[in-house]
Design a protein around this motif. Structure first.
Motif, mmCIF file in Angstrom:
data_model
loop_
_atom_site.group_PDB
_atom_site.id
_atom_site.type_symbol
_atom_site.label_atom_id
_atom_site.label_comp_id
_atom_site.label_asym_id
_atom_site.label_seq_id
_atom_site.Cartn_x
_atom_site.Cartn_y
_atom_site.Cartn_z
ATOM 1 N N GLY A 59 -2.466 -1.063 -4.296
ATOM 2 C CA GLY A 59 -2.748 -0.315 -3.081
ATOM 3 C C GLY A 59 -4.093 0.364 -3.051
ATOM 4 O O GLY A 59 -4.434 0.997 -2.055
ATOM 5 N N THR A 106 -3.632 2.470 0.063
ATOM 6 C CA THR A 106 -2.484 2.225 0.926
ATOM 7 C C THR A 106 -1.211 2.440 0.124
ATOM 8 O O THR A 106 -1.074 1.909 -0.985
ATOM 9 N N ARG A 107 -0.333 3.215 0.714
ATOM 10 C CA ARG A 107 0.967 3.418 0.071
ATOM 11 C C ARG A 107 1.991 3.692 1.165
ATOM 12 O O ARG A 107 1.885 4.678 1.892
ATOM 13 N N GLU A 146 -2.374 5.048 5.113
ATOM 14 C CA GLU A 146 -3.601 4.363 4.718
ATOM 15 C C GLU A 146 -4.745 5.367 4.762
ATOM 16 O O GLU A 146 -4.811 6.196 5.679
#
Length: 986
Positions: free
Chosen positions: A831, A873-874, A878
């Protein structure tokens, strides 16, 4: 110890020496503390490093497994999509003797697909085996080839079920999909590719570890080192225990981490064991403990001895400076500090005294200037930039005069006369300053004001009229107060005219008066004389500039004293109401539209739905068209900061057509055509153009090494690659890709002094200036790049610099020199990504508006840029950030203009269909020397944006955005804009 203290107190001991000794002691304290921390944290850090290694292994395995499954899904979709295999399977089910024909058919299909050594097995709808082939030959016992999950896959989803299955001592990654003939299910197809030592070795190289895959307690695929030294036995023990273990193998410390994989059910169990080396993780901690144990003890002793001695001699003058600084902050500019010596602290104390003395003198000068001239003129005088003489400027002049002032004050005490006059001109002057004007002079019972000088002032005519209306309202307030006291009312006549005038300093070098002179100024004075009480008269030249915002009626032709011909005048009644919804109201309207949008959403077709894609009979060539339609509305604010040069709403339709063509796994062609108003906020007509057209060759297939040529998006920066894609939640580009500096690609400054004046003439230079990066440059050129594991990179030779406009993107033989751009990135985690890019190339047009000197060539004007970016990103969050360092080479200016810009943004999905986002950007400019002074070459700027989006259907979306820009560019202030966009991807 007494000798050491006496030595430290000697006057010849410099501040630098004392500071160095103090730092040595501080380092000792830090090392001693670090030793304690390292001993406590070592075990925790080792656990963290193991967790990270496991995460990297999981990510690498998922990436490898996903690639294998994509390959399997492609093959199974191909086989299930034709009627040949389902028909052969149905015949084999109805007639057992036809199973041999089914085997031959599948062998032929595997040969065509290029995977003759794969596993293929067929089963009936209830899971009973029908036939199977393994590595190019029929399998006598088809039951061994079918996983236990095959029966459930017959009624499962069309994409099938993925798992692992062991056949004949080998492990396979398999995909089981249902087969149907004319919509009727006939059975299942299980297709598998081997998970062998080569795959294990690939995974092991990518994560730097030993890997073993166990099926039913046997190591069926592993890296070469597993079977050496009994490591496979220890891995089997860890798999049976189902937990992590520490072990020492081949003289090194390792962590064994098992992970259960999906299997086909039944008795089979598939486990992946990774042996992660810990020696490199633990070795630095071992060395650090030993080094810190020694250094910490020594440094601690030195610090205790020297810190006590030096602190007293160092802290005393510093405390005195701090106390004096606080007094200056409180307004006491007469404070002084004692200069105790000639070391660094003594020099600092002397400089502090000189600074406070200069501040005191400047404050006195400023206090006097503010009382006799306007603040703007005072600023220029203090900078020393005003000289005797003038220049022709476009200005608006305003004259205001009290009607019948002599009669009104007849018999009045002089003190009351002065009080009344001060009250009137004070309120009228306040009205001028509220609209950004300059009170040139007080004329007895009236005043003269200028708008548009000394600084450039867009909309100066409207500002003058608004100031006049303010004056009339202010005088009405004075009359209300006078009426309450039983005194006569006061009436003021006002005249306004716009046009060219000479603005500058008149008088002698010893005594200056900044003013404006000319025929346009004389006409404003005559209009004031002709105006009746409470009447505002403007000329046609002014009325034509403010007609859209001012309610005025024709006053006919009037004979003006001093003019040979009558002059047409207009009487101002007031200001018109706002012609559009304020931006905050627009935000509320946008939210209402977003709330009502789902009810109006209708599913819209795509080109794929209409069967527009084409695939060759053999499947080698595939052509896929796509399109996008956007309807966008932009509603700019007052344009004070020149974000957009206009205040009228702009409607922007935009259409794009994309064409992707694949020829095998090595050739790819991309094409993109756009139709829009190329620069709608500047009133440009519709433009139809090709933005991308390139051919790419990948010698090894996939996303590894590639070479491409044609017209394509520049690899510089993180924004162009996601421009107009779902990865960009905003409508406008980030600030450095959108805001125009005053540095032009079509105009060469005559020198440093002239160039630094550009920023104060925004109406001329801002619209044609160049941003650091055009929103998404699509230049022509060639590029090479590729990906290796977590690393990726690109390098390109292009026709234009990132700041060049579209007319420079296409290849022309007359271009002075090419540009070079490169980018690189690393996927730190699944991510998180970090990237960097570089660009250098000429930005000046081949034929600039103002030619450079004969000794300067256009190819000498280069733009050099560096950028670093990061993204994370998780889940539904974002975040992105980018910093750009920009340098413009302008040989005839001297020092290179530079700017640094940064942006940070975040996007949060509130649901699968709704998101909100925020972004902040800033640009800062360096100072350039001119006439013995360092001046910033452009005005710093900041911009904040908020956006919201709603997905209406599978391929339609509505999005709203509000942004606010702040800068000191003339006239200083903020500028905002609102945008709304509907998108249909087809």
């Amino acid at each position: 110890m007494r000798r050491l203290a006496a030595w430290a107190a000697l006057p010849r001991t410099s501040f630098r020496a004392r500071l160095l000794l103090a730092l040595v002691g501080s380092v000792g304290l830090l090392l001693a503390a670090a030793l304690l921390v390292v001993r406590v944290q070592t075990r925790r850090q080792v656990a963290v490093m193991v967790d990270r290694a496991v995460q990297r292994t999981d990510a690498a395995y998922r990436e490898m497994e996903e690639a294998r499954l994509r390959q399997l899904r492609g093959y199974t979709a191909r086989f299930a999509g034709s009627n040949r295999l389902p028909a052969a399977l149905e015949e084999a089910v109805l007639s057992p003797g036809a199973a041999e024909f089914l085997g031959e058919t599948v062998l032929y299909e595997l040969q065509l697909a290029g995977i003759p050594n794969a596993l293929a097995a067929f089963g009936e709808r209830d899971g009973r085996p029908v036939a199977a082939v393994l590595e190019g030959a029929p399998l006598p016992d088809a039951r061994a080839a079918l996983p236990a999950s095959a029966a459930s896959a017959a009624a499962g989803p069309a994409e099938g079920v993925a798992s692992h299955h062991r056949v004949g001592g080998r492990l396979y990654t398999v995909q089981t999909v249902p087969l149907a003939l004319f919509g009727e299910p006939v059975g299942t197809l299980t297709l598998g590719i081997p998970l062998d030592d080569a795959a294990a070795a690939q995974l092991g190289r990518s994560v730097g570890a030993e890997v073993c895959f166990l099926a039913d307690g046997r190591c069926v695929a592993s890296t070469p080192g597993v079977r050496r030294g009994g490591l496979d036995r220890r891995m089997r023990d860890a798999a049976r225990a189902g937990a992590r273990r520490r072990t020492r193998w081949d003289g090194a410390r390792m962590a064994l981490v098992p992970a259960r994989l999906a299997s086909g059910g039944g008795a089979q169990e598939v486990t992946r064991i990774v042996a992660i080396p810990l020696e490199d993780v633990l070795r630095p901690f071992d060395q650090l403990e030993r080094a810190q144990a020694a250094a910490g003890v020594v440094s601690l002793l030195v610090a205790l001895a020297l810190g006590t001695v030096l602190s007293r001699s160092f802290a005393r003058p510093v405390r005195a400076l701090v106390a004096a600084t606080r007094k200056v902050a409180e307004g006491d500019l007469e404070t002084r500090v004692a200069v105790a010596g000639r070391d660094e602290l003594g020099t600092l104390a002397a400089a502090f005294n000189e600074m406070t003395h200069g501040l005191m003198l400047k404050e006195r000068y400023r206090g006097v200037l503010d009382k006799v001239v306007s603040r703007e003129v005072a600023d220029e005088l203090l900078k020393g930039e005003i000289r005797l003489g003038g220049e022709t400027r476009d200005v608006t002049s305003l004259f205001a005069d009290v009607r019948g002032f002599t009669t009104l004050t007849e018999g009045m005490d002089p003190e009351r006369v002065i009080g009344l006059l001060n009250e009137l001109v004070g309120r009228m002057g306040g009205a001028v300053e509220a609209e950004g004007g300059v009170v040139d002079k007080f004329l007895g019972d009236g005043l003269m004001a200028i708008f548009g000088a000394p600084g450039v002032q867009p909309g100066h005519a409207l500002r003058a009229v608004r100031a006049a209306v303010r004056m009339r309202d202010a005088v009405a307030g004075v009359n209300a107060e006078r009426a309450a006291r039983g005194e006569a009312s006061v009436e003021v006549g006002i005249g306004i005219n716009s046009g060219p005038a000479v603005a500058g300093n008149m008088g002698s070098p010893g005594r200056l008066n900044y003013t404006v002179l000319g025929e346009s100024v004389n006409l404003a004075s005559r209009l004031c004389s002709s105006a009746q009480g409470a009447e505002i008269l403007v000329s046609r030249a002014t009325w034509e500039r403010v007609d859209a915002d001012v309610d005025a009626v024709p006053g006919g032709m009037r004979s003006i004293k001093g003019l040979s011909a009558p002059v047409e005048v207009f009487r101002v009644r007031g200001l018109r109401a706002a012609g559009r919804i304020p931006v905050p109201g627009l935000a509320v309207l946008a939210l209402a539209l977003l709330a009502c949008a789902p009810a109006a959403a209708q599913p819209l077709p795509t080109l794929a739905d209409l069967g527009a894609t084409w695939t060759s009979p053999g499947g080698t060539v595939q052509v896929t068209p796509r399109g996008r339609l956007e309807l966008e509305a932009n509603l700019p604010g007052e344009a004070h900061a020149w974000q957009v040069p206009g205040t009228e709403p702009v409607f922007q339709p935009r259409a794009a057509l994309f064409l992707d063509a694949f020829a095998g796994s090595r050739w790819y062609a991309g094409f993109a055509a756009h139709a829009d108003r190329a620069r709608p906020l500047r009133g440009q007509d519709v433009s139809v153009r090709i933005e991308q057209a390139f051919l790419r060759w990948s010698p090894f297939g996939g996303d590894g090494l590639f070479v491409q040529a044609g017209q394509f998006v520049s690899p510089f920066g993180s924004y162009p690659a996601r421009h107009h894609t779902p990865a960009d939640p905003f409508i406008r580009p980030p600030l450095p890709y959108d805001y125009r500096t005053i540095l032009s690609a079509a105009r060469v400054p005559g020198g440093a002094a002239g160039f630094l004046r550009w920023k104060d003439e925004p109406a001329v230079h801002r619209p044609e200036g160049a941003p650091p990066v055009w929103a998404a440059p699509y230049p022509t050129g060639a590029m090479a790049g590729g990906r290796a594991g977590r690393l990726d990179g690109r390098v390109a030779v292009l026709t234009s610099a990132p700041s060049s406009e579209p007319r420079r993107w296409r290849f022309r033989a007359s271009d002075a020199a090419p540009s070079v751009a490169a980018s690189a990135g690393v996927q730190v985690t699944p991510g998180a990504r970090i990237g960097a890019s570089f660009s250098r190339g000429p930005y000046l047009e081949p034929s600039p508006v103002q030619p450079a000197a004969d000794t300067i060539d256009a190819s000498e004007f280069h733009q050099q840029m560096w950028a670093v970016d990061a993204s994370f990103t998780r889940g539904w969050v974002e975040a992105r950030a980018e910093v750009i360092l920009d340098r413009w080479e302008v040989p005839n200016v001297g020092a290179d203009p530079r700017d640094v810009s940064w942006t940070a943004e975040a996007k949060v999905k509130l649901s699968p269909a709704v998101f909100v986002a925020g972004r902040y950007g800033a640009m800062r400019f360096n100072r350039i020397g001119a006439v013995g002074e360092q001046v910033r070459w452009d005005y710093d700027v900041d911009r904040a944006e908020v956006a919201a989006g709603l997905r209406l259907g599978r391929n339609t979306e509505v999005r709203a955005e509000y942004l606010r820009l702040r800068t000191d560019a003339p006239p200083a202030g903020g500028d905002d804009a609102f945008a709304l966009r509907w998108t249909w991807v087809f």
